[in-house]
Design an enzyme around this catalytic site. Structure first.
Site, PDB file in Angstrom:
ATOM      1  N   HIS A  60       6.311 -15.025   3.908  1.00 30.00           N
ATOM      2  CA  HIS A  60       5.704 -13.848   3.736  1.00 30.00           C
ATOM      3  C   HIS A  60       4.342 -13.887   4.509  1.00 30.00           C
ATOM      4  O   HIS A  60       4.032 -14.571   5.373  1.00 30.00           O
ATOM      5  CB  HIS A  60       5.518 -13.785   2.024  1.00 30.00           C
ATOM      6  CG  HIS A  60       4.436 -14.863   1.679  1.00 30.00           C
ATOM      7  ND1 HIS A  60       4.775 -16.213   1.648  1.00 30.00           N
ATOM      8  CD2 HIS A  60       3.121 -14.955   1.145  1.00 30.00           C
ATOM      9  CE1 HIS A  60       3.803 -17.028   1.104  1.00 30.00           C
ATOM     10  NE2 HIS A  60       2.886 -16.118   0.761  1.00 30.00           N
ATOM     11  N   ASP A  64      -2.474 -17.994   5.191  1.00 28.56           N
ATOM     12  CA  ASP A  64      -2.294 -19.591   5.263  1.00 28.56           C
ATOM     13  C   ASP A  64      -0.791 -19.720   5.542  1.00 28.56           C
ATOM     14  O   ASP A  64      -0.678 -20.986   5.706  1.00 28.56           O
ATOM     15  CB  ASP A  64      -2.788 -20.108   3.762  1.00 28.56           C
ATOM     16  CG  ASP A  64      -1.920 -19.429   2.664  1.00 28.56           C
ATOM     17  OD1 ASP A  64      -1.729 -18.200   2.543  1.00 28.56           O
ATOM     18  OD2 ASP A  64      -1.562 -20.351   1.983  1.00 28.56           O
ATOM     19  N   HIS A  65       0.032 -18.724   5.714  1.00 26.60           N
ATOM     20  CA  HIS A  65       1.557 -18.988   6.060  1.00 26.60           C
ATOM     21  C   HIS A  65       1.719 -18.553   7.584  1.00 26.60           C
ATOM     22  O   HIS A  65       2.795 -18.863   8.134  1.00 26.60           O
ATOM     23  CB  HIS A  65       2.434 -18.450   5.138  1.00 26.60           C
ATOM     24  CG  HIS A  65       2.191 -18.921   3.799  1.00 26.60           C
ATOM     25  ND1 HIS A  65       3.194 -19.569   3.002  1.00 26.60           N
ATOM     26  CD2 HIS A  65       1.109 -18.824   3.086  1.00 26.60           C
ATOM     27  CE1 HIS A  65       2.780 -20.139   1.870  1.00 26.60           C
ATOM     28  NE2 HIS A  65       1.433 -19.505   1.842  1.00 26.60           N
ATOM     29  N   ASP A 142       5.593 -19.278  -1.587  1.00 18.45           N
ATOM     30  CA  ASP A 142       4.811 -19.305  -2.590  1.00 18.45           C
ATOM     31  C   ASP A 142       5.425 -18.555  -3.878  1.00 18.45           C
ATOM     32  O   ASP A 142       4.684 -17.961  -4.824  1.00 18.45           O
ATOM     33  CB  ASP A 142       3.448 -18.377  -2.260  1.00 18.45           C
ATOM     34  CG  ASP A 142       2.421 -19.158  -1.413  1.00 18.45           C
ATOM     35  OD1 ASP A 142       2.634 -20.203  -1.027  1.00 18.45           O
ATOM     36  OD2 ASP A 142       1.598 -18.592  -1.171  1.00 18.45           O
TER      37      ASP A 142
HETATM   38 FE    FE Z   1       0.007 -19.552   0.287  1.00 18.38          FE
HETATM   39 ZN    ZN Z   2       0.883 -16.591  -0.443  1.00 14.60          ZN
END
Ligand code: FE
Ligand code: ZN
Length: 269
Positions: A60, A64-65, A142
């Site tokens: 997604h 942070d990804h 997540d």
């Molecule tokens: Fe995350």
């Molecule tokens: Zn996320």
């Protein structure tokens, strides 16, 4: 699946930030990374293990990804697989339900499941198990966490409940590689909601010990999640009773309303 035994694949946890896990799938020479929020830790892990990066897989759009993608692409000219329905400009291979991400260098095929809720386009990746591959794998980003689930930033409770239901339908032995070490905090909430769950009590003891030794609690398994994760168990009478006693749910509520109340309770727990 066309994996041959010489392509024995491993999954390496690369910790980043406070509590993220970036996952490196590798065969000892080539690697694919799932959700590289940070490039520096991935470049260091590739160097330490003598690996060449062959593909990037994104679940997604959150930073942070995805934050390390641009820097990794300066080092490697490789495909970027990602969700068709999240806006991520770096994605070269947009994916949705029933698509397959083929990582040629690893002889790896990952099937894609749409799991909207945390974001509207969130996808999960699944490697089938079987005699050659061993245990099946799920990269859940997540969406499904060990002992919990992601927050509903863009989707509805109904979407998230349905997405989690799809993941819960995977084989019991499936290893669940989620993107954060949130387990103990998730299990504290789970224990408050379902204090009589014996499997949950055992899990708390086991995972607490792992953290005390500095070890990840991830991956878990689909079987363990079904036995202990309240966000897969919101139809259980004991959980419905807890919601009602806490004044979070009326007695004629639907299952989706129970799920929504549970997610809201966790937000403020
Ligand atoms: Fe995350
Ligand atoms: Zn996320």
């Amino acid at each position: 699946m066309t994996n041959s035994p010489e392509h024995a694949l491993s999954v390496l946890a690369v910790p980043a930030f406070n509590d993220n896990y970036l996952w490196l799938i590798h065969d000892g020479a080539n690697a694919a990374v799932v959700d590289p929020g940070d490039a520096d830790v991935i470049l260091a892990a590739l160097r330490a293990h003598g690996l060449t990066l062959s593909a990037i897989l994104l679940t997604h759009h959150h930073t942070d990804h995805t934050g390390g993608v641009a820097q990794l692409l300066q080092h490697f000219a490789i495909p970027v697989f990602g969700p068709r329905n999240d806006a991520i400009t770096a994605v070269t291979e947009p994916l949705g339900e029933n698509d397959v991400a083929e990582v040629a260098a690893l002889g790896l095929a990952l099937s894609v499941i749409d799991v909207p809720g945390h974001t509207k386009g969130h996808i999960a990746y699944v490697r089938d198990g079987g005699d050659i591959n061993g245990a099946p794998w799920l990269f859940s980003g997540d969406t499904l966490f060990a002992g919990g689930c992601g927050r509903l930033f863009e989707g509805t409770p109904g979407q998230m409940a349905e997405s989690l239901g799809k993941l819960a339908a995977l084989p019991d032995a499936t290893l669940v590689y989620c993107a954060h070490e949130y387990t103990l905090s998730n299990l504290r909430f789970a224990s408050a909601v379902e204090p009589g769950n014996e499997a949950l009590r055992e899990r708390v003891a086991h995972d607490t010990e792992k953290r005390q030794q500095g070890l990840p609690t991830v991956p878990s398994t689909i079987a363990l999640e079904k036995a202990t994760n309240p966000f897969l168990r919101y139809r259980e009478p004991a959980i419905l009773a807890s919601l009602k006693v806490a004044g979070k749910l009326s007695s004629d509520a639907s299952p989706v309303e129970a799920f929504a109340a549970l997610r809201m309770w966790k937000n403020n727990f």
